[in-house]
Design an enzyme around this catalytic site. Sequence first.
Site, PDB file in Angstrom:
ATOM      1  N   HIS A  12      10.227  -7.101  29.842  1.00 45.80           N
ATOM      2  CA  HIS A  12       9.907  -8.289  30.643  1.00 45.80           C
ATOM      3  C   HIS A  12       8.604  -8.988  30.184  1.00 45.80           C
ATOM      4  O   HIS A  12       7.925  -9.611  31.002  1.00 45.80           O
ATOM      5  CB  HIS A  12       9.835  -7.921  32.133  1.00 45.80           C
ATOM      6  N   HIS A  59       2.981  -6.664  38.993  1.00 46.76           N
ATOM      7  CA  HIS A  59       1.751  -6.546  38.188  1.00 46.76           C
ATOM      8  C   HIS A  59       0.555  -7.188  38.877  1.00 46.76           C
ATOM      9  O   HIS A  59      -0.374  -7.647  38.211  1.00 46.76           O
ATOM     10  CB  HIS A  59       1.941  -7.218  36.834  1.00 46.76           C
ATOM     11  N   GLU A 239       6.668   1.955  32.431  1.00 42.34           N
ATOM     12  CA  GLU A 239       7.645   1.047  33.062  1.00 42.34           C
ATOM     13  C   GLU A 239       9.062   1.580  32.889  1.00 42.34           C
ATOM     14  O   GLU A 239       9.989   1.108  33.552  1.00 42.34           O
ATOM     15  CB  GLU A 239       7.507  -0.364  32.469  1.00 42.34           C
TER      16      GLU A 239
HETATM   17  C1  DHB Z   1       3.055  -7.427  27.946  1.00 44.22           C
HETATM   18  C2  DHB Z   1       4.001  -6.470  28.346  1.00 44.22           C
HETATM   19  C3  DHB Z   1       4.239  -6.250  29.711  1.00 44.22           C
HETATM   20  O1  DHB Z   1       5.131  -5.327  30.174  1.00 44.22           O
HETATM   21  C4  DHB Z   1       3.564  -6.997  30.665  1.00 44.22           C
HETATM   22  O2  DHB Z   1       3.868  -6.788  31.960  1.00 44.22           O
HETATM   23  C5  DHB Z   1       2.603  -7.926  30.272  1.00 44.22           C
HETATM   24  C6  DHB Z   1       2.361  -8.146  28.913  1.00 44.22           C
HETATM   25  C7  DHB Z   1       2.795  -7.696  26.494  1.00 44.22           C
HETATM   26  O3  DHB Z   1       3.285  -6.987  25.612  1.00 44.22           O
HETATM   27  O4  DHB Z   1       2.098  -8.700  26.214  1.00 44.22           O
HETATM   28 FE    FE Z   2       4.930  -5.096  32.384  1.00 47.16          FE
END
Ligand code: DHB
Ligand code: FE
Length: 286
Positions: A12, A59, A239
């Site tokens: 995501h 988040h 995750e």
């Molecule tokens: C990224 C990955 C994530 O799962 C997230 O919630 C925010 C950023 C990333 O790789 O930039």
């Molecule tokens: Fe994430």
Amino acid sequence: MAVIIGGVATTHVPSIGKAIAERKYKDPYWSPFFKGFDYVHDWLAREQPDVVVVFYNDHGLNFFLDKLPTFAVGAAPLYRNEDEGWGIPVARSIPGDPALSWHLINALVADEFDITICQEMLVDHAVTIPMALMWPGEHWPIRIVPVSINTVQHPLPSLRRCLNLGRAVGRAIETYAGNLRVMIVGTGGLSHQLDGKRAGFINTKFDQFCMDKIVNEPELLARYSVHNVVEEAGAQGVEFLNWMAMRGALTGRVTEMHRNYHVPISNTAAATMVLENRASAQREAA
Ligand code: DHB
Ligand code: FE
């Protein structure tokens, strides 16, 4: 009766939202990732889900470190997104299915899961990016029941606990009287770490192992502790708990229909899987 048609697991990463807004589907950086959704689109066109139960982690948009439930279930008629600060456009609102939500909530509490019930709930990129990937047009033709799992503030629930949460959700869906085609989604992962000394860490071997085993040996993965997963997959690789819950909710015979794996998208090993669920022979005969 409601039927569980299958599950989709997907990364995501927020920058995907920006790439979608800028229509970068054919861009060399993005195309190996977006191409992985061609199959998903065909599968969804064939399977026509009505409702999506989506396991994800918030988040900081709806929950923050001050109050962070281990498991929270949405029971809202509509779920809004807001500006999260990643430079991605605010996503459209997504309709809920309060009747199914309350059915799941009742079943989960009866099954001794101490969930938080959310009659209002903002959903962040961990819900909206997967929706935009699965239904790239102007309209998302589904309702959702969001189930958020804490993958942010330790202590986190174990992989086994998340698998069992999914199983309880799956059992509850199967006893729902409504004539619904229900799809399960698990978002996030695979390996990534966004901060600290190991920022940028990716573990392709472990990711492949997780994708292999989640299909028909999720019990084997359930033996890993959260700290094992942090070590193997990075601080945000946990995750994968959302994937475990998704897998738990597939209560019948599970077949892997599709997978795509591409490293990296932003800081993340980007993975997409489609698992089909067919009611077990016993249940079909009943
Ligand atoms: C990224 C990955 C994530 O799962 C997230 O919630 C925010 C950023 C990333 O790789 O930039
Ligand atoms: Fe994430």
